[in-house]
Design a protein around this motif. Structure first.
Motif, PDB file in Angstrom:
ATOM      1  N   GLN A  80     -12.856   4.413  -5.852  1.00 28.01           N
ATOM      2  CA  GLN A  80     -11.853   3.382  -6.048  1.00 28.01           C
ATOM      3  C   GLN A  80     -10.515   3.753  -5.413  1.00 28.01           C
ATOM      4  O   GLN A  80     -10.097   4.901  -5.415  1.00 28.01           O
ATOM      5  CB  GLN A  80     -11.674   3.120  -7.544  1.00 28.01           C
ATOM      6  N   ARG A  81      -9.861   2.716  -4.876  1.00 25.42           N
ATOM      7  CA  ARG A  81      -8.575   2.876  -4.207  1.00 25.42           C
ATOM      8  C   ARG A  81      -7.412   2.380  -5.044  1.00 25.42           C
ATOM      9  O   ARG A  81      -6.279   2.744  -4.783  1.00 25.42           O
ATOM     10  CB  ARG A  81      -8.592   2.104  -2.882  1.00 25.42           C
ATOM     11  N   HIS A  82      -7.692   1.523  -6.029  1.00 21.38           N
ATOM     12  CA  HIS A  82      -6.599   0.888  -6.792  1.00 21.38           C
ATOM     13  C   HIS A  82      -6.444   1.614  -8.132  1.00 21.38           C
ATOM     14  O   HIS A  82      -6.940   1.163  -9.157  1.00 21.38           O
ATOM     15  CB  HIS A  82      -6.889  -0.591  -7.009  1.00 21.38           C
ATOM     16  N   ASP A  83      -5.735   2.723  -8.117  1.00 12.56           N
ATOM     17  CA  ASP A  83      -5.507   3.526  -9.304  1.00 12.56           C
ATOM     18  C   ASP A  83      -4.068   3.270  -9.769  1.00 12.56           C
ATOM     19  O   ASP A  83      -3.122   3.638  -9.085  1.00 12.56           O
ATOM     20  CB  ASP A  83      -5.712   5.001  -8.964  1.00 12.56           C
TER      21      ASP A  83
ATOM     22  N   GLU B 127     -15.019  -0.569 -10.255  1.00 15.03           N
ATOM     23  CA  GLU B 127     -15.383  -1.580  -9.263  1.00 15.03           C
ATOM     24  C   GLU B 127     -16.861  -1.445  -8.949  1.00 15.03           C
ATOM     25  O   GLU B 127     -17.415  -0.337  -8.949  1.00 15.03           O
ATOM     26  CB  GLU B 127     -14.552  -1.406  -7.993  1.00 15.03           C
TER      27      GLU B 127
ATOM     28  N   GLU C 298     -12.322  -8.517  -4.709  1.00 13.49           N
ATOM     29  CA  GLU C 298     -12.556  -7.511  -5.751  1.00 13.49           C
ATOM     30  C   GLU C 298     -13.507  -8.048  -6.817  1.00 13.49           C
ATOM     31  O   GLU C 298     -13.415  -9.204  -7.217  1.00 13.49           O
ATOM     32  CB  GLU C 298     -11.226  -7.147  -6.418  1.00 13.49           C
TER      33      GLU C 298
ATOM     34  N   HIS D  55      -4.574  -7.631  -0.494  1.00 11.72           N
ATOM     35  CA  HIS D  55      -5.123  -6.774  -1.533  1.00 11.72           C
ATOM     36  C   HIS D  55      -6.510  -6.242  -1.187  1.00 11.72           C
ATOM     37  O   HIS D  55      -7.020  -5.348  -1.884  1.00 11.72           O
ATOM     38  CB  HIS D  55      -5.150  -7.522  -2.872  1.00 11.72           C
TER      39      HIS D  55
ATOM     40  N   LEU E  31      -6.842  -2.536  -1.011  1.00 11.14           N
ATOM     41  CA  LEU E  31      -6.979  -1.748  -2.237  1.00 11.14           C
ATOM     42  C   LEU E  31      -8.427  -1.645  -2.693  1.00 11.14           C
ATOM     43  O   LEU E  31      -8.710  -0.931  -3.660  1.00 11.14           O
ATOM     44  CB  LEU E  31      -6.146  -2.379  -3.366  1.00 11.14           C
ATOM     45  N   HIS E  32      -9.311  -2.367  -2.032  1.00 10.39           N
ATOM     46  CA  HIS E  32     -10.698  -2.452  -2.475  1.00 10.39           C
ATOM     47  C   HIS E  32     -11.634  -2.260  -1.285  1.00 10.39           C
ATOM     48  O   HIS E  32     -11.194  -2.186  -0.137  1.00 10.39           O
ATOM     49  CB  HIS E  32     -10.951  -3.802  -3.155  1.00 10.39           C
ATOM     50  N   ASP E  33     -12.911  -2.173  -1.561  1.00 10.39           N
ATOM     51  CA  ASP E  33     -13.888  -1.968  -0.490  1.00 10.39           C
ATOM     52  C   ASP E  33     -15.194  -2.666  -0.854  1.00 10.39           C
ATOM     53  O   ASP E  33     -16.218  -2.027  -1.068  1.00 10.39           O
ATOM     54  CB  ASP E  33     -14.113  -0.469  -0.264  1.00 10.39           C
TER      55      ASP E  33
ATOM     56  N   ASP F 271      -0.100  -5.728 -12.179  1.00 11.23           N
ATOM     57  CA  ASP F 271      -1.134  -4.925 -11.522  1.00 11.23           C
ATOM     58  C   ASP F 271      -0.737  -4.386 -10.160  1.00 11.23           C
ATOM     59  O   ASP F 271      -1.339  -3.429  -9.672  1.00 11.23           O
ATOM     60  CB  ASP F 271      -2.427  -5.738 -11.395  1.00 11.23           C
ATOM     61  N   PHE F 272       0.263  -4.975  -9.538  1.00 10.66           N
ATOM     62  CA  PHE F 272       0.772  -4.491  -8.257  1.00 10.66           C
ATOM     63  C   PHE F 272       2.157  -5.100  -8.038  1.00 10.66           C
ATOM     64  O   PHE F 272       2.534  -6.063  -8.718  1.00 10.66           O
ATOM     65  CB  PHE F 272      -0.173  -4.852  -7.098  1.00 10.66           C
TER      66      PHE F 272
END
Length: 283
Positions: free
Chosen positions: A273-276, A76, A110, A236, A239-241, A128-129
């Protein structure tokens, strides 16, 4: 989109123009739509240079790049690290897809990129989720992923493989509600197509449509920029920043600022990253 009566096939298209109708039918049907030659080759080549520079920086810090399988990474980035960010998110086709499917108050949550290098393996089929009830019960899409290849894709470069029409499966029985059982893989393979986009093309898909990256048998990397967009309340952003500097934020068109779900900061800090997606790490 209006609150017109919905059917199992998705929202009503009665009041939409031809382009919007095609967008809805594609995303609610196959689960993916695309526009050829949306950008110039020169624009994409600049984007590719930015991606490679950002990847080099990300690999220098812990948590900067996450594994999505052998020889495959996801990173990201800050919007202002990509010179083409504003061009991408304000492109008329991109904004029309967002407004038509997610509504006028869609949120950009994102921006990043995926790179399968030489030696990348077939990923397991996945989404993806987990699917939200709004999608598997009400047949309403609440998020989209836009993809922009930064190289001309060939069949030996590990093209994206997507099982058409699978976005509305509940997936409640999937491992982590994302990974269907291996016994189901032949069914997804039979419903799938391989995508070989060229520089300048852009696609939009439901990230809930079952898909996989495939083995890269070439000697070339295949970077793909990913833009994630939500309907209000999809969640979502957790899951991101996304973050932007004040100067960059102030330089953006007012309408874009309204859609950009990002923190405004005095100074950018490296993204952890938060979305692993754990099931992809070992491929």
């Amino acid at each position: 989109m209006s609150s017109a009566a919905r059917t199992d096939a998705g929202p009503s298209t009665d009041d939409l123009d031809e382009e919007a109708r095609g967008i809805v039918e594609g995303l609610y049907g196959d689960g993916i739509v695309a526009l050829k030659s949306a950008f110039s080759v020169e624009w994409v080549d600049r984007l590719n240079a930015d991606v490679l520079a950002a990847f080099h920086d990300a690999r220098q810090r812990e948590g900067g790049a996450v594994s999505r399988g052998p020889e495959r990474w996801y990173v990201e980035v800050h919007p202002e690290e990509l010179s083409g960010f504003v061009d991408l998110v304000t492109h008329p086709w991109v904004t029309k897809v967002c407004e038509t499917v997610l509504g006028p108050d869609y949120q950009i949550v994102e921006i990043g990129f995926d790179i399968p290098f030489a030696g990348a393996k077939d990923q397991p089929w996945h989404r993806d989720f987990p699917s939200p009830p709004e999608t598997y019960e009400q047949h309403r899409l609440t998020s989209l992923a836009f993809n922009v290849t930064t190289v001309d894709t060939t069949k030996d470069m590990g093209p994206f493989n997507i099982a058409l029409g699978t976005q509305f499966e509940s997936g409640l029985e999937f491992d982590h509600q994302q990974f269907p059982d291996r016994s189901e893989w032949p069914r997804y393979a039979a419903a799938s197509v391989y995508k070989t986009p060229q520089r300048g093309d852009v696609s939009a898909r439901s990230a809930l449509t079952i898909h996989r990256g495939t083995a890269n048998r070439s000697e070339l990397a295949r970077p793909v920029v990913v833009l994630g967009v939500d309907a209000p309340g999809a969640g979502h952003d957790a899951l991101h920043d996304l973050m932007v500097t004040r100067a960059y934020h102030d330089s953006l068109p007012e309408d874009l600022r309204r859609h950009l779900h990002a923190r405004v900061v005095d100074e950018l800090v490296p993204i952890v990253q938060r979305h692993d997606i754990e099931g992809l790490v070992m491929g």
